[in-house]
Design a protein around this motif. Structure first.
Motif, short mmCIF file in Angstrom:
data_model
loop_
_atom_site.label_atom_id
_atom_site.label_comp_id
_atom_site.label_asym_id
_atom_site.label_seq_id
_atom_site.Cartn_x
_atom_site.Cartn_y
_atom_site.Cartn_z
N PRO A 68 148.72 -31.54 27.70
CA PRO A 68 149.41 -30.27 27.46
C PRO A 68 149.71 -30.11 25.97
O PRO A 68 150.13 -31.06 25.32
N ARG A 69 149.51 -28.90 25.44
CA ARG A 69 149.77 -28.70 24.02
C ARG A 69 149.89 -27.23 23.69
O ARG A 69 149.41 -26.36 24.42
N ALA A 70 150.56 -26.95 22.59
CA ALA A 70 150.69 -25.59 22.07
C ALA A 70 150.29 -25.61 20.61
O ALA A 70 150.40 -26.64 19.94
N GLY A 71 149.83 -24.46 20.12
CA GLY A 71 149.47 -24.35 18.71
C GLY A 71 148.35 -25.26 18.29
O GLY A 71 148.31 -25.71 17.14
N ALA A 72 147.41 -25.53 19.19
CA ALA A 72 146.30 -26.42 18.85
C ALA A 72 145.29 -25.73 17.94
O ALA A 72 145.16 -24.50 17.95
N ALA A 73 144.58 -26.51 17.16
CA ALA A 73 143.44 -26.00 16.39
C ALA A 73 142.21 -26.10 17.27
O ALA A 73 141.99 -27.11 17.94
N VAL A 74 141.39 -25.04 17.27
CA VAL A 74 140.23 -24.99 18.16
C VAL A 74 138.98 -24.60 17.38
O VAL A 74 139.01 -23.64 16.60
N ALA A 75 137.90 -25.34 17.59
CA ALA A 75 136.63 -25.04 16.95
C ALA A 75 135.53 -25.02 18.02
O ALA A 75 135.56 -25.83 18.96
N VAL A 76 134.58 -24.10 17.88
CA VAL A 76 133.47 -24.01 18.82
C VAL A 76 132.23 -24.64 18.19
O VAL A 76 131.78 -24.23 17.11
N LEU A 77 131.70 -25.65 18.87
CA LEU A 77 130.50 -26.35 18.43
C LEU A 77 129.43 -26.15 19.50
O LEU A 77 129.39 -26.88 20.49
N GLY A 78 128.61 -25.11 19.31
CA GLY A 78 127.62 -24.78 20.33
C GLY A 78 128.29 -24.27 21.59
O GLY A 78 129.02 -23.28 21.57
N LYS A 79 128.09 -24.95 22.70
CA LYS A 79 128.70 -24.58 23.97
C LYS A 79 129.95 -25.40 24.27
O LYS A 79 130.45 -25.40 25.39
N GLN A 80 130.47 -26.07 23.24
CA GLN A 80 131.61 -26.95 23.45
C GLN A 80 132.80 -26.51 22.61
O GLN A 80 132.64 -26.06 21.47
N ILE A 81 134.00 -26.65 23.18
CA ILE A 81 135.23 -26.25 22.52
C ILE A 81 136.01 -27.51 22.15
O ILE A 81 136.43 -28.27 23.03
N LEU A 82 136.19 -27.72 20.85
CA LEU A 82 136.92 -28.87 20.34
C LEU A 82 138.38 -28.49 20.14
O LEU A 82 138.68 -27.51 19.47
N VAL A 83 139.30 -29.25 20.73
CA VAL A 83 140.74 -28.97 20.65
C VAL A 83 141.41 -30.11 19.88
O VAL A 83 141.34 -31.28 20.29
N VAL A 84 142.08 -29.75 18.78
CA VAL A 84 142.58 -30.74 17.83
C VAL A 84 144.09 -30.59 17.62
O VAL A 84 144.58 -29.51 17.30
#
Length: 344
Positions: A68-84
């Motif tokens: 669980p998280r809020a205010g995450a950084a998100v990047a899209v790499l092709g068909k994948q979603i990276l949550v940081v």
């Protein structure tokens, strides 16, 4: 190129959210909108992940994030979603990194950050994620620049920024990564810097004209940085004040200043059909605003557009296929907003 008149813009109400949410993150993959995490009505970070389907105007619940998280950084790499990173259930920064495969519909844990961070800014260059700054568990801002390689599942350290900060506004133009503003503890900063990926070095640009927080930031298609409204902060004991100042930085032509019709902060903003658009937020009114305005580039002025159906602030927004989607937030009663709407 002709831009549409003010009368051609309108709001459309979409399917209500499964639950009220703030501090969630929106992402696009293949024209589909994904909503990740955020805080619920009790202020707790949640693991929820939903997909909005424009074809059926409905929300589809997807497998929740493992963390669980809020205010995450998100990047899209092709068909994948990276949550940081982001903020976890104990209200502390996270170092956990997870990835969702939109084809497989499942999550996988990836190599964590070297330290727990919230307020990371992220973008993608050449298939790799670039993560800028952040705030650590000690509540101090960081100047780090990190690069994530999906194939190797490793994070690499790149040359650090000149100014430590979190919640910075970033934009990638060719081989140059522009980083504007951000915060140090609770104080906004005016620093503006650019990283040259070929030279692997940072350069200082002219500082932003004023310290502001909760403003709108739009990078238009020409690569201009537009800083819109917000809370302007003075020195000493001077209190914060809503501003209608608009500062535009052009990498080729320098800076210029405009003014919104309404002083506001904490609003939705985007570049839509050739215009900068701002919607809702907070101003010198006891409740959230419903007013909307857009800048006409040929007439060089801001024009009123159709008002929002649901006044709100603290909403997330994203532009997908010439539509500004405004999701969640807080309404005029300062309660979490379930309504999702689109501006076209």
């Amino acid at each position: 190129m002709a831009v549409p008149s003010a009368h051609e813009f309108h709001w459309q109400n979409l399917a209500r959210l499964p639950s009220g949410r703030v501090y969630h993150t929106l992402s696009e993959v293949g024209g589909q909108m994904y909503m990740l995490g955020g805080c619920d009505t009790a202020g707790r970070p949640c693991p929820g992940m939903e997909l909005y389907s424009p074809e059926g105007d409905r929300w589809i619940s997807l497998p929740p994030m493992p963390t669980p998280r809020a205010g995450a950084a998100v990047a899209v790499l092709g068909k994948q979603i990276l949550v940081v990173g982001g903020v976890g259930e104990d209200q502390s920064p996270l170092k956990v990194v997870e990835m969702y495969n939109t084809d497989e519909g499942r999550w996988r844990k990836r190599t964590s950050l070297r330290e727990a961070l919230m307020g990371v800014s992220i973008t993608v260059k050449d298939g790799r994620a670039l993560a800028v700054g952040g705030m650590g568990a000690d509540l101090l801002p960081r100047s780090i620049l990190q690069q994530y390689d999906l194939r190797k599942d490793v994070w690499a350290q790149l040359p650090s920024m000149l100014t430590p900060r979190y919640d910075a506004n970033i934009n990638l133009l060719g081989n140059k990564l522009y980083v504007a503003g951000g915060r140090q503890c609770k104080r906004p900063v005016k620093a503006f810097e650019v990283y040259d990926a070929e030279a692997r070095s940072w350069t200082t640009l002219p500082m932003m004209p004023c310290k502001r927080s909760y403003g709108g930031v739009v990078w238009d298609t020409a690569g201009r940085l537009c800083l819109l409204g917000g809370l302007r902060q003075g020195g000493g004991h001077q209190s914060s004040k809503f501003t209608k100042n608009v500062n535009i930085f052009d990498t080729n032509q320098g800076t210029k200043t405009l003014a919104l019709k309404t002083k506001r902060a904490d609003f939705a903003a985007g570049f839509l059909r050739g215009r900068m658009v701002v919607a809702g937020g907070l101003g010198h009114e006891p409740s959230a605003l419903d007013t909307v305005e857009a800048f006409h580039p040929q007439r060089k002025k801001w024009e009123r557009l159709a008002t929002m159906t649901f006044p709100r602030c603290s909403a997330s927004s994203i532009v997908i296929r010439d539509r500004l989607l405004v999701v969640g937030g807080v309404n005029q009663k300062m309660r979490l907003c379930l309504n999702d709407c689109v501006f076209t």
